[in-house]
Design a protein around this motif. Structure first.
Motif, mmCIF file in Angstrom:
data_model
loop_
_atom_site.group_PDB
_atom_site.id
_atom_site.type_symbol
_atom_site.label_atom_id
_atom_site.label_comp_id
_atom_site.label_asym_id
_atom_site.label_seq_id
_atom_site.Cartn_x
_atom_site.Cartn_y
_atom_site.Cartn_z
ATOM 1 N N PRO A 8 0.809 -1.218 0.000
ATOM 2 C CA PRO A 8 0.000 0.000 0.000
ATOM 3 C C PRO A 8 0.843 1.269 0.000
ATOM 4 C CG PRO A 8 0.124 -0.881 2.211
ATOM 5 C CD PRO A 8 0.852 -1.850 1.333
ATOM 6 N N LEU A 9 0.353 2.281 -0.697
ATOM 7 C CA LEU A 9 0.948 3.604 -0.647
ATOM 8 C C LEU A 9 0.554 4.286 0.666
ATOM 9 C CD1 LEU A 9 0.122 4.598 -4.321
ATOM 10 C CD2 LEU A 9 2.314 3.793 -3.443
ATOM 11 N N ARG A 10 1.189 5.394 0.971
ATOM 12 C CA ARG A 10 0.949 6.021 2.273
ATOM 13 C C ARG A 10 0.717 7.517 2.160
ATOM 14 N NH1 ARG A 10 3.793 9.735 1.552
ATOM 15 N NH2 ARG A 10 6.061 9.828 1.561
ATOM 16 N N LEU A 11 0.039 8.034 3.169
ATOM 17 C CA LEU A 11 -0.078 9.476 3.375
ATOM 18 C C LEU A 11 0.775 9.851 4.583
ATOM 19 C CD1 LEU A 11 -3.920 10.108 2.981
ATOM 20 C CD2 LEU A 11 -2.133 10.475 1.270
ATOM 21 N N GLY A 12 1.633 10.838 4.423
ATOM 22 C CA GLY A 12 2.403 11.340 5.550
ATOM 23 C C GLY A 12 1.590 12.394 6.279
ATOM 24 N N LEU A 13 1.168 12.098 7.496
ATOM 25 C CA LEU A 13 0.324 13.020 8.249
ATOM 26 C C LEU A 13 1.130 14.070 9.000
ATOM 27 C CD1 LEU A 13 -2.285 10.469 9.664
ATOM 28 C CD2 LEU A 13 -2.501 11.941 7.649
ATOM 29 N N ALA A 14 2.314 13.706 9.474
ATOM 30 C CA ALA A 14 3.142 14.655 10.223
ATOM 31 C C ALA A 14 4.551 14.097 10.354
ATOM 32 C CB ALA A 14 2.553 14.921 11.610
ATOM 33 N N GLY A 15 5.507 15.002 10.418
ATOM 34 C CA GLY A 15 6.896 14.614 10.684
ATOM 35 C C GLY A 15 7.710 14.238 9.471
ATOM 36 N N GLY A 16 7.109 14.275 8.277
ATOM 37 C CA GLY A 16 7.838 13.889 7.085
ATOM 38 C C GLY A 16 9.072 14.737 6.880
ATOM 39 N N GLY A 17 10.184 14.115 6.545
ATOM 40 C CA GLY A 17 11.463 14.796 6.391
ATOM 41 C C GLY A 17 12.390 14.545 7.558
ATOM 42 N N THR A 18 11.830 14.273 8.758
ATOM 43 C CA THR A 18 12.682 13.988 9.908
ATOM 44 C C THR A 18 13.222 12.561 9.855
ATOM 45 O OG1 THR A 18 10.909 13.231 11.398
ATOM 46 C CG2 THR A 18 11.316 15.610 11.299
ATOM 47 N N ASP A 19 12.755 11.769 8.884
ATOM 48 C CA ASP A 19 13.274 10.415 8.686
ATOM 49 C C ASP A 19 14.451 10.393 7.713
ATOM 50 O OD1 ASP A 19 11.325 11.207 6.723
ATOM 51 O OD2 ASP A 19 11.349 9.174 5.932
ATOM 52 N N VAL A 20 14.906 11.558 7.270
ATOM 53 C CA VAL A 20 15.984 11.663 6.293
ATOM 54 C C VAL A 20 17.289 11.990 7.007
ATOM 55 C CG1 VAL A 20 16.800 12.892 4.233
ATOM 56 C CG2 VAL A 20 14.351 12.436 4.526
ATOM 57 N N SER A 21 18.365 11.319 6.596
ATOM 58 C CA SER A 21 19.690 11.664 7.123
ATOM 59 C C SER A 21 20.124 13.004 6.527
ATOM 60 C CB SER A 21 20.693 10.572 6.738
ATOM 61 O OG SER A 21 20.356 9.339 7.333
ATOM 62 N N PRO A 22 20.864 13.829 7.260
ATOM 63 C CA PRO A 22 21.482 13.525 8.559
ATOM 64 C C PRO A 22 20.632 13.896 9.773
ATOM 65 C CG PRO A 22 22.334 15.602 7.763
ATOM 66 C CD PRO A 22 21.393 15.099 6.694
ATOM 67 N N PHE A 23 19.424 14.470 9.575
ATOM 68 C CA PHE A 23 18.659 14.923 10.735
ATOM 69 C C PHE A 23 18.355 13.770 11.685
ATOM 70 C CE2 PHE A 23 14.839 15.759 13.159
ATOM 71 C CZ PHE A 23 15.108 16.995 13.705
ATOM 72 N N CYS A 24 17.835 12.653 11.151
ATOM 73 C CA CYS A 24 17.438 11.555 12.039
ATOM 74 C C CYS A 24 18.649 10.927 12.730
ATOM 75 C CB CYS A 24 16.633 10.504 11.278
ATOM 76 S SG CYS A 24 17.522 9.671 9.956
ATOM 77 N N ASP A 25 19.830 10.978 12.093
ATOM 78 C CA ASP A 25 21.032 10.427 12.712
ATOM 79 C C ASP A 25 21.497 11.298 13.871
ATOM 80 O OD1 ASP A 25 21.054 8.494 10.649
ATOM 81 O OD2 ASP A 25 22.140 9.871 9.342
ATOM 82 N N LEU A 26 21.337 12.604 13.719
ATOM 83 C CA LEU A 26 21.825 13.538 14.728
ATOM 84 C C LEU A 26 20.823 13.792 15.846
ATOM 85 C CD1 LEU A 26 23.376 16.181 12.291
ATOM 86 C CD2 LEU A 26 24.623 14.495 13.664
ATOM 87 N N HIS A 27 19.528 13.838 15.494
ATOM 88 C CA HIS A 27 18.515 14.289 16.456
ATOM 89 C C HIS A 27 17.399 13.275 16.695
ATOM 90 C CE1 HIS A 27 20.385 18.242 16.090
ATOM 91 N NE2 HIS A 27 20.291 18.121 14.776
#
Length: 342
Positions: A8-27
């Motif tokens: 299934p495809l998904r809808l991002g309801l909130a927080g999208g982009g915080t799963d991308v490195s380097p943000f998620c690795d650092l914070h």
């Protein structure tokens, strides 16, 4: 034997982009998403020609080659060839069998619904079923992520693979060393129904290359730009707030969090919005929308709106005159699945 799979495809309801490195690795990153009844499909069977055959049915692209000569050159067949090569390398001891792989999707690439990553999950699932590989949801998502990001060098985050593998409403946590925690949410039936009735999904008609936007976001974080970093921290906090609003059925709060998240996301990279998106957003608010956001990285693709269900018809009518397409959609509780024929 024929094996088919869908994810299934998904809808991002909130927080999208915080799963991308380097943000998620650092914070650390938090994302709240939900899967919908739009799918990526894959079919796998023995090759009639004795070669390796690849068909992207909706892109009208195909290629036949020697099984031991499968490349991963960019193009509409890259994802399926990447999965083929990884499975041969990791699970078949280098033995490259003559197979026919065919794919299609309910959404175009660049839609913002995670279509590319969802396709990789569908492909991993169909290969796992065909060869009897004991892969659970985490293993399927992790393998799909490694194929897409490491083998093929495609930019992006991590949420799409996990959403497609698990399905349903999920609050996801992302940390360094590719550690991911998926927290499935038990959403009450009346909340599920009210949110479905409130949601309008609109395709702008313009697909976008998410890699450029993601690269800009990542560069802003690496460069220490305070405005982008602050926006990402707000997005992370709003994922938690969205989870709480969903569990409580607080729809006023839910709409407020979605709109606040969209404002924060626009600050994380300059190309996330554009005059077309701004005009559609203004049109929607004039016709009953309470909140809006672009699904995925931004720049085009699908937009979602929340409204009073009693005003939904008027909003749909207004959007229908803006040149795009309103999609009827429903949430799903199941992730990727596969089945055999014969």
């Amino acid at each position: 034997m024929i094996v088919r799979a869908r994810a299934p495809l998904r809808l991002g309801l909130a927080g999208g982009g915080t799963d991308v490195s380097p943000f998620c690795d650092l914070h650390g990153g938090y994302v709240m998403n939900v899967t919908i009844d739009k799918y990526a499909y894959a079919t796998l069977d023995p090759s009639p020609s004795g070669q390796a055959e690849f068909f992207a049915m909706d892109a009208d692209a195909s290629q036949t080659m020697a099984p031991d000569g499968v490349d991963i050159a960019p193009g509409p067949l890259q994802l399926m060839k990447g999965v083929y090569r990884r499975v041969v390398q990791d699970y078949l001891g280098g033995r490259a069998p003559p197979l026919r792989v065919r794919t299609s999707s309910d959404a175009p690439p660049g839609s913002g619904l995670g279509s590319s990553s969802t396709m990789v999950v569908a492909l991993v699932t169909v290969f796992a079923e065909y060869f009897g590989l004991a892969l659970g949801e985490y293993e399927i998502a992790q393998l799909a992520y490694r194929i897409e990001r490491n083998d093929l060098g495609l930019a992006g985050g991590k949420q799409d693979q996990y959403a497609a593998a698990f399905g349903g409403f999920n609050f996801m946590e992302f940390y360094d060393n590719d550690r991911v925690v998926v927290n499935p949410l038990r959403i009450k039936e009346w909340i599920w129904s009210e949110l479905e009735s409130s949601l309008v999904l609109y395709f702008t008609g313009v697909s976008r290359a998410s890699a450029k936007i993601i690269d800009e976001q990542s560069r802003n974080i690496r460069d220490g730009r305070s405005d982008s970093l602050d926006a990402m921290h707000r997005l992370k906090q709003e994922a938690t707030q969205m989870k709480e609003a969903l569990l409580r059925g607080d729809f006023l709060r839910l709409a407020s969090v979605m709109q606040s998240g969209w404002q924060a996301k626009k600050q994380s990279a300059s190309s996330i919005t554009n005059p077309m998106i701004d005009e559609i957003e203004a049109l929607a608010f004039r016709n009953g929308a309470h909140a809006t956001k672009v699904s995925g990285a931004g720049g085009g693709g699908f937009m979602m709106f929340l409204c009073d269900p009693a005003q939904r018809v008027g909003l749909v009518r207004a959007l229908g005159g803006a040149g795009g397409t309103v999609y009827d959609t429903h949430f799903t509780s199941n992730g990727a699945s596969a089945w055999k024929l014969g």
